[in-house]
Design a protein around this motif. Structure first.
Motif, mmCIF file in Angstrom:
data_model
loop_
_atom_site.group_PDB
_atom_site.id
_atom_site.type_symbol
_atom_site.label_atom_id
_atom_site.label_comp_id
_atom_site.label_asym_id
_atom_site.label_seq_id
_atom_site.Cartn_x
_atom_site.Cartn_y
_atom_site.Cartn_z
ATOM 1 N N VAL A 43 -42.433 40.560 -24.855
ATOM 2 C CA VAL A 43 -43.682 41.074 -24.785
ATOM 3 C C VAL A 43 -44.647 40.246 -23.924
ATOM 4 N N VAL A 44 -45.467 40.834 -23.279
ATOM 5 C CA VAL A 44 -46.328 40.193 -22.218
ATOM 6 C C VAL A 44 -47.613 40.267 -22.825
ATOM 7 N N GLY A 45 -48.151 39.479 -23.215
ATOM 8 C CA GLY A 45 -49.619 38.996 -23.718
ATOM 9 C C GLY A 45 -50.610 39.110 -22.680
ATOM 10 N N LEU A 46 -51.159 40.209 -22.278
ATOM 11 C CA LEU A 46 -51.901 40.540 -21.131
ATOM 12 C C LEU A 46 -53.454 40.177 -21.385
ATOM 13 N N ARG A 47 -54.130 39.184 -20.831
ATOM 14 C CA ARG A 47 -55.322 38.787 -21.462
ATOM 15 C C ARG A 47 -56.482 39.833 -20.567
ATOM 16 N N GLU A 48 -57.626 40.057 -21.079
ATOM 17 C CA GLU A 48 -58.583 40.717 -20.642
ATOM 18 C C GLU A 48 -58.892 40.135 -19.349
ATOM 19 N N GLY A 49 -59.199 41.195 -18.249
ATOM 20 C CA GLY A 49 -59.283 40.721 -16.764
ATOM 21 C C GLY A 49 -57.917 40.813 -16.163
ATOM 22 N N SER A 50 -56.788 41.044 -16.860
ATOM 23 C CA SER A 50 -55.702 41.004 -16.121
ATOM 24 C C SER A 50 -55.054 42.384 -16.082
ATOM 25 N N TRP A 51 -54.139 42.528 -15.211
ATOM 26 C CA TRP A 51 -53.356 43.783 -15.014
ATOM 27 C C TRP A 51 -51.840 43.399 -14.385
ATOM 28 N N LEU A 52 -51.062 44.543 -14.548
ATOM 29 C CA LEU A 52 -49.606 44.349 -13.963
ATOM 30 C C LEU A 52 -49.660 45.560 -12.898
ATOM 31 N N GLU A 53 -49.331 45.207 -11.817
ATOM 32 C CA GLU A 53 -49.035 45.799 -10.786
ATOM 33 C C GLU A 53 -47.650 46.304 -10.466
ATOM 34 N N VAL A 54 -47.123 47.676 -10.743
ATOM 35 C CA VAL A 54 -45.825 48.063 -10.793
ATOM 36 C C VAL A 54 -45.847 48.745 -9.301
ATOM 37 N N LYS A 55 -44.780 48.489 -8.551
ATOM 38 C CA LYS A 55 -44.476 49.054 -7.403
ATOM 39 C C LYS A 55 -43.006 49.098 -7.455
ATOM 40 N N GLY A 56 -42.353 50.332 -7.622
ATOM 41 C CA GLY A 56 -40.990 50.473 -7.679
ATOM 42 C C GLY A 56 -40.434 49.269 -8.740
ATOM 43 N N SER A 57 -39.439 48.396 -8.529
ATOM 44 C CA SER A 57 -39.292 47.624 -9.416
ATOM 45 C C SER A 57 -39.990 46.388 -9.264
ATOM 46 N N GLU A 58 -40.982 46.273 -8.439
ATOM 47 C CA GLU A 58 -41.592 45.119 -8.480
ATOM 48 C C GLU A 58 -42.666 45.012 -9.232
ATOM 49 N N ILE A 59 -42.838 44.020 -10.420
ATOM 50 C CA ILE A 59 -43.973 43.821 -11.092
ATOM 51 C C ILE A 59 -44.541 42.542 -10.957
ATOM 52 N N THR A 60 -45.964 42.689 -10.701
ATOM 53 C CA THR A 60 -46.510 41.369 -10.340
ATOM 54 C C THR A 60 -47.736 41.352 -11.276
ATOM 55 N N LEU A 61 -47.978 40.163 -11.994
ATOM 56 C CA LEU A 61 -49.189 39.952 -12.534
ATOM 57 C C LEU A 61 -50.544 39.696 -11.715
ATOM 58 N N LYS A 62 -51.783 40.337 -11.847
ATOM 59 C CA LYS A 62 -52.907 40.475 -11.065
ATOM 60 C C LYS A 62 -54.127 39.983 -12.020
ATOM 61 N N GLY A 63 -55.232 39.901 -11.368
ATOM 62 C CA GLY A 63 -56.466 39.688 -11.934
ATOM 63 C C GLY A 63 -57.029 38.410 -12.211
ATOM 64 N N GLY A 64 -56.147 37.238 -11.992
ATOM 65 C CA GLY A 64 -56.676 35.933 -11.862
ATOM 66 C C GLY A 64 -56.372 34.911 -13.087
ATOM 67 N N LYS A 65 -55.902 35.626 -14.154
ATOM 68 C CA LYS A 65 -55.584 34.752 -15.304
ATOM 69 C C LYS A 65 -54.207 34.674 -15.517
ATOM 70 N N SER A 66 -53.412 33.670 -16.365
ATOM 71 C CA SER A 66 -52.196 33.784 -16.593
ATOM 72 C C SER A 66 -51.819 34.591 -17.797
ATOM 73 N N ALA A 67 -50.553 34.770 -17.884
ATOM 74 C CA ALA A 67 -50.294 35.749 -19.312
ATOM 75 C C ALA A 67 -49.423 35.132 -20.095
ATOM 76 N N ARG A 68 -49.275 35.403 -21.143
ATOM 77 C CA ARG A 68 -48.306 34.728 -22.180
ATOM 78 C C ARG A 68 -47.210 35.587 -22.390
ATOM 79 N N ILE A 69 -46.068 34.980 -22.225
ATOM 80 C CA ILE A 69 -44.610 35.468 -22.505
ATOM 81 C C ILE A 69 -44.052 35.346 -23.779
ATOM 82 N N PHE A 70 -43.723 36.325 -24.585
ATOM 83 C CA PHE A 70 -43.135 36.051 -25.779
ATOM 84 C C PHE A 70 -41.537 36.759 -25.714
ATOM 85 N N LYS A 71 -40.643 35.692 -26.091
ATOM 86 C CA LYS A 71 -39.341 36.143 -26.154
ATOM 87 C C LYS A 71 -38.694 36.218 -27.649
ATOM 88 N N ALA A 72 -37.768 37.029 -27.921
ATOM 89 C CA ALA A 72 -37.130 36.596 -29.426
ATOM 90 C C ALA A 72 -36.327 35.332 -29.069
#
Lengths: 235, 235
Positions: free
Chosen positions: B189-218
């Motif tokens: 699960v990607v905890g996406l903070r307000e002001g952030s977005w993911l840019e998905v271009k084909g298989s490339e996924i990049t975090l954008k918007g200036g903030k860090s994101a929080r990643i949760f794995k089982a």
């Protein structure tokens, strides 16, 4: 005659589990020898056994033994035969999925209508309402239905939280969420603040715990009802 | 080749609707003559027409026309033929119910896989994940399924909010909720903070918007990823 305590939360800030409710628990389950605990909501993913131990250690202080429903081979019979029943909080989606999986909703409804004393906290309170459509919980599992016990003629929003005037967060406030609910549903919603509970004795429903509650009705402005108010006419 | 912008929120505190995203919208939908808007999530119960007007007035500033999907007699064909698609936020349960009711999930998935540019905000971002099981929304309606588009190999938690160390409220923190999710589900699960977005271009996924994101794995401790990080390997 129904005999329910429906609490917004199990725990108050800075207190132990169920601490503020112990005097009520002692009165409510007076004469019961063992309480049946329904641990299905599993807060934080805790096991049924660990959750039951937590409930047992609190109830012990009120002189009451606790046994988890997962320990019975026939859970429906355990409900029917229980002296008293307590459903703890956690995740409402999980609780409702497990109640459906074990075909417990009809027997629980009948048993509680017939007067077996019941305590619910948080998710255990939500299920007393008409549906679970006003839970705050995350939909981590998919229940076969959102319809719940309907022991009261409205829905509850547990852990009701007033909007924070200083917040800069753009997620919906609780009030906005309930307003959305009323675009698609007609029943009233009681926003039950932490520390409050509803006492249900037959058809008498009374707000307890010292705080006011916020009432939401479709196409009306929300309003406050004071502690000790009757909610008999809310439907 | 997939071409998606998946934003946590439509609106930042103190700003107008979509204001902070306008430069991205202009680039992302460059060359499109009309954007298909999916207003099904209806924030605050607003009508499809009113919500579409709101989106249109923002997109106008980026030189783009907007038409709501509710205006088309064949919504699946509208999706297939769209120059670009925007799904706005609101209630994820409602959005998903309407997507199923109009049998739009398969066609939307295929269209977006084939490269039609897409913007999602909030609920419109949640549906790009594997399931809607990490939404924060209230379950005001019952969708036939929680499975969503699966355009990315994980789930998103939009409007991600860090725990407030000063809170006395006993409702679950977001982190606790996601921990409960991982008792029953395996995807990250990607905890996406307000002001952030993911840019998905084909298989490339990049975090954008200036903030860090929080990643949760089982079964792992959550961790932070910095702005401009690649999430290609998160699955």
């Amino acid at each position: 005659m129904k005999n329910l305590l429906l609490a917004s939360t199990s725990t108050l800030h800075g207190q132990k589990y169920l601490e503020y409710l112990l005097p009520e628990i002692e009165k409510h389950f007076n004469g019961c020898s063992e309480i049946l605990f329904i641990p299905y909501a599993r807060p934080g993913g805790i096991s049924h056994a660990d959750y039951t131990s937590l409930a047992a250690s609190a109830f012990e202080q009120a002189g009451l033994a606790v046994r988890g429903i997962h320990e019975f081979s026939d859970p429906a019979r355990a409900v029917k035969n229980a002296d008293g029943i307590f459903t703890g909080g956690g995740n409402t989606f999980l609780l409702v999925r497990e109640l459906y999986a074990n075909q417990l909703l009809p027997v629980l409804k009948e048993t509680l209508r017939n007067g077996t004393p019941y305590l619910g906290t948080s998710a255990g309170t939500n299920i007393a309402g008409l549906t679970m459509k006003t839970t705050n919980d995350m939909p981590i599992v998919y229940p076969p239905n959102f319809t719940t016990l309907g022991l009261i003629p409205f829905n509850i929003n547990a852990h009701y939280l007033d909007p924070d005037p200083n917040s800069t967060h753009k997620g919906e406030t609780r009030e906005t969420r309930i307003k959305e609910f009323h675009q698609f549903n007609t029943q009233p919603v009681v926003g039950l603040r932490e520390g409050s509970w509803l006492e249900v004795k037959g058809s008498e429903i009374t707000l307890k715990g010292g705080k006011s509650a916020r009432i939401f009705k479709a196409e009306k402005l929300p309003y406050e009802v004071e502690n000790e108010s009757s909610l008999n006419d809310l439907n």
